[in-house]
Scaffold this motif. Structure first.
Motif, PDB file in Angstrom:
ATOM      1  N   THR A  46      13.212  49.332-129.894  1.00  0.00           N
ATOM      2  CA  THR A  46      13.220  49.661-128.458  1.00  0.00           C
ATOM      3  C   THR A  46      11.884  50.260-128.047  1.00  0.00           C
ATOM      4  O   THR A  46      11.327  49.909-126.999  1.00  0.00           O
ATOM      5  CB  THR A  46      14.366  50.645-128.134  1.00  0.00           C
ATOM      6  OG1 THR A  46      15.599  50.018-128.484  1.00  0.00           O
ATOM      7  CG2 THR A  46      14.374  51.021-126.672  1.00  0.00           C
ATOM      8  N   LEU A  47      11.340  51.165-128.866  1.00  0.00           N
ATOM      9  CA  LEU A  47      10.036  51.762-128.556  1.00  0.00           C
ATOM     10  C   LEU A  47       8.946  50.697-128.512  1.00  0.00           C
ATOM     11  O   LEU A  47       8.084  50.720-127.631  1.00  0.00           O
ATOM     12  CB  LEU A  47       9.679  52.831-129.589  1.00  0.00           C
ATOM     13  CG  LEU A  47      10.506  54.104-129.550  1.00  0.00           C
ATOM     14  CD1 LEU A  47      10.154  55.006-130.727  1.00  0.00           C
ATOM     15  CD2 LEU A  47      10.312  54.834-128.231  1.00  0.00           C
ATOM     16  N   SER A  48       8.997  49.765-129.451  1.00  0.00           N
ATOM     17  CA  SER A  48       8.026  48.673-129.469  1.00  0.00           C
ATOM     18  C   SER A  48       8.109  47.847-128.179  1.00  0.00           C
ATOM     19  O   SER A  48       7.091  47.490-127.592  1.00  0.00           O
ATOM     20  CB  SER A  48       8.262  47.789-130.691  1.00  0.00           C
ATOM     21  OG  SER A  48       7.336  46.733-130.719  1.00  0.00           O
ATOM     22  N   GLN A  49       9.345  47.576-127.729  1.00  0.00           N
ATOM     23  CA  GLN A  49       9.531  46.837-126.477  1.00  0.00           C
ATOM     24  C   GLN A  49       8.996  47.637-125.289  1.00  0.00           C
ATOM     25  O   GLN A  49       8.375  47.076-124.390  1.00  0.00           O
ATOM     26  CB  GLN A  49      11.002  46.511-126.265  1.00  0.00           C
ATOM     27  CG  GLN A  49      11.543  45.476-127.211  1.00  0.00           C
ATOM     28  CD  GLN A  49      13.045  45.300-127.068  1.00  0.00           C
ATOM     29  OE1 GLN A  49      13.747  46.155-126.538  1.00  0.00           O
ATOM     30  NE2 GLN A  49      13.539  44.170-127.566  1.00  0.00           N
ATOM     31  N   LEU A  50       9.233  48.947-125.292  1.00  0.00           N
ATOM     32  CA  LEU A  50       8.744  49.781-124.186  1.00  0.00           C
ATOM     33  C   LEU A  50       7.220  49.778-124.141  1.00  0.00           C
ATOM     34  O   LEU A  50       6.622  49.686-123.071  1.00  0.00           O
ATOM     35  CB  LEU A  50       9.272  51.206-124.307  1.00  0.00           C
ATOM     36  CG  LEU A  50      10.770  51.375-124.089  1.00  0.00           C
ATOM     37  CD1 LEU A  50      11.198  52.807-124.401  1.00  0.00           C
ATOM     38  CD2 LEU A  50      11.172  50.987-122.668  1.00  0.00           C
ATOM     39  N   GLU A  51       6.583  49.855-125.310  1.00  0.00           N
ATOM     40  CA  GLU A  51       5.119  49.863-125.345  1.00  0.00           C
ATOM     41  C   GLU A  51       4.519  48.512-124.994  1.00  0.00           C
ATOM     42  O   GLU A  51       3.370  48.443-124.576  1.00  0.00           O
ATOM     43  CB  GLU A  51       4.612  50.319-126.716  1.00  0.00           C
ATOM     44  CG  GLU A  51       4.663  51.809-126.895  1.00  0.00           C
ATOM     45  CD  GLU A  51       3.836  52.309-128.077  1.00  0.00           C
ATOM     46  OE1 GLU A  51       3.149  51.492-128.747  1.00  0.00           O
ATOM     47  OE2 GLU A  51       3.880  53.525-128.311  1.00  0.00           O
ATOM     48  N   SER A  52       5.274  47.454-125.138  1.00  0.00           N
ATOM     49  CA  SER A  52       4.774  46.126-124.771  1.00  0.00           C
ATOM     50  C   SER A  52       5.232  45.719-123.367  1.00  0.00           C
ATOM     51  O   SER A  52       5.015  44.592-122.947  1.00  0.00           O
ATOM     52  CB  SER A  52       5.213  45.085-125.795  1.00  0.00           C
ATOM     53  OG  SER A  52       6.626  44.941-125.778  1.00  0.00           O
ATOM     54  N   ALA A  53       5.862  46.653-122.654  1.00  0.00           N
ATOM     55  CA  ALA A  53       6.332  46.435-121.276  1.00  0.00           C
ATOM     56  C   ALA A  53       7.391  45.338-121.183  1.00  0.00           C
ATOM     57  O   ALA A  53       7.531  44.689-120.154  1.00  0.00           O
ATOM     58  CB  ALA A  53       5.171  46.146-120.323  1.00  0.00           C
ATOM     59  N   THR A  54       8.149  45.138-122.264  1.00  0.00           N
ATOM     60  CA  THR A  54       9.222  44.149-122.218  1.00  0.00           C
ATOM     61  C   THR A  54      10.597  44.806-122.252  1.00  0.00           C
ATOM     62  O   THR A  54      11.603  44.130-122.074  1.00  0.00           O
ATOM     63  CB  THR A  54       9.116  43.158-123.402  1.00  0.00           C
ATOM     64  OG1 THR A  54       9.186  43.880-124.630  1.00  0.00           O
ATOM     65  CG2 THR A  54       7.817  42.362-123.328  1.00  0.00           C
TER      66      THR A  54
END
Length: 195
Positions: A40-48
């Motif tokens: 989830t954090l990875s998605q947040l940092e990639s704006a997805t």
């Protein structure tokens, strides 16, 4: 707090990565601190990803930063006008927040939000940085802070250390309120909330 051309996702992505990197935290370590999955954090940092109030508040708590440090793009005009229809809503389990402004003066940072607690809903928070102030505009708000329950009506005010676990509920219908979060500059922890 945001420019019309920036989405909440894009702003959060850039600011989250900046704050995480500034602290030298890996995604795994931030995941542990925030109780948010690494994917989830990875998605947040990639704006997805799809940020929620719960997510942003958990990140504020884990990084010990004002919420606006994660959500702000800064207005530069001398006069700030925030149109309701142009402001994205950050939603949680029971609350919709619209960021209105961030004010810095005299060593204090204040964030101003239009807050609506949806009818029949509850919003739980494990806590976040800063001191929280809420002024009820309409409806009956039930607030529980660190186990203490308070009923608030129009014109009533509550303030508390935002790091304490707290819940807002609107059992009798939607509640509109103004939420103000304040922090010391440099994000020093506040010792005593105002009374």
């Amino acid at each position: 707090m945001k420019s019309p051309s920036s989405s909440i996702r894009d702003v959060l992505a850039a600011n989250l990565k900046r704050e995480r990197t500034r602290r030298g935290l890996s995604l795994s370590k931030l995941s542990q601190l925030s109780r948010i999955g690494k994917a989830t954090l990875s998605q947040l940092e990639s704006a997805t990803g799809n940020p929620t109030i719960e997510t942003v508040f958990s990140l504020s708590r884990a990084l010990d930063v004002p919420i606006s440090d994660l959500m702000d793009t800064r207005y530069s005009d001398a006069v700030t006008v925030v149109r309701a229809e142009e402001t994205e809503v950050l939603s949680g389990a029971g609350v919709d927040l619209r960021a209105l402004d961030r004010i810095e003066a005299g060593g204090v940072i204040m964030e101003v939000y239009d807050q609506q607690v949806r009818a029949g809903c509850e919003q739980h928070s494990l806590g976040h940085a800063g001191t929280e102030h809420t002024v009820v505009q309409s409806g009956m708000l039930l607030a529980e802070v660190d186990g203490r329950r308070v009923e608030l009506g129009p014109g009533d005010y509550i303030a508390f250390d935002g790091r304490l676990p707290h819940t807002y509920a609107a059992p009798e219908g939607a509640v509109r309120s103004v939420l103000v979060l304040h922090y010391r500059s440099g994000h020093e922890k506040l010792k005593d909330p105002p009374h």
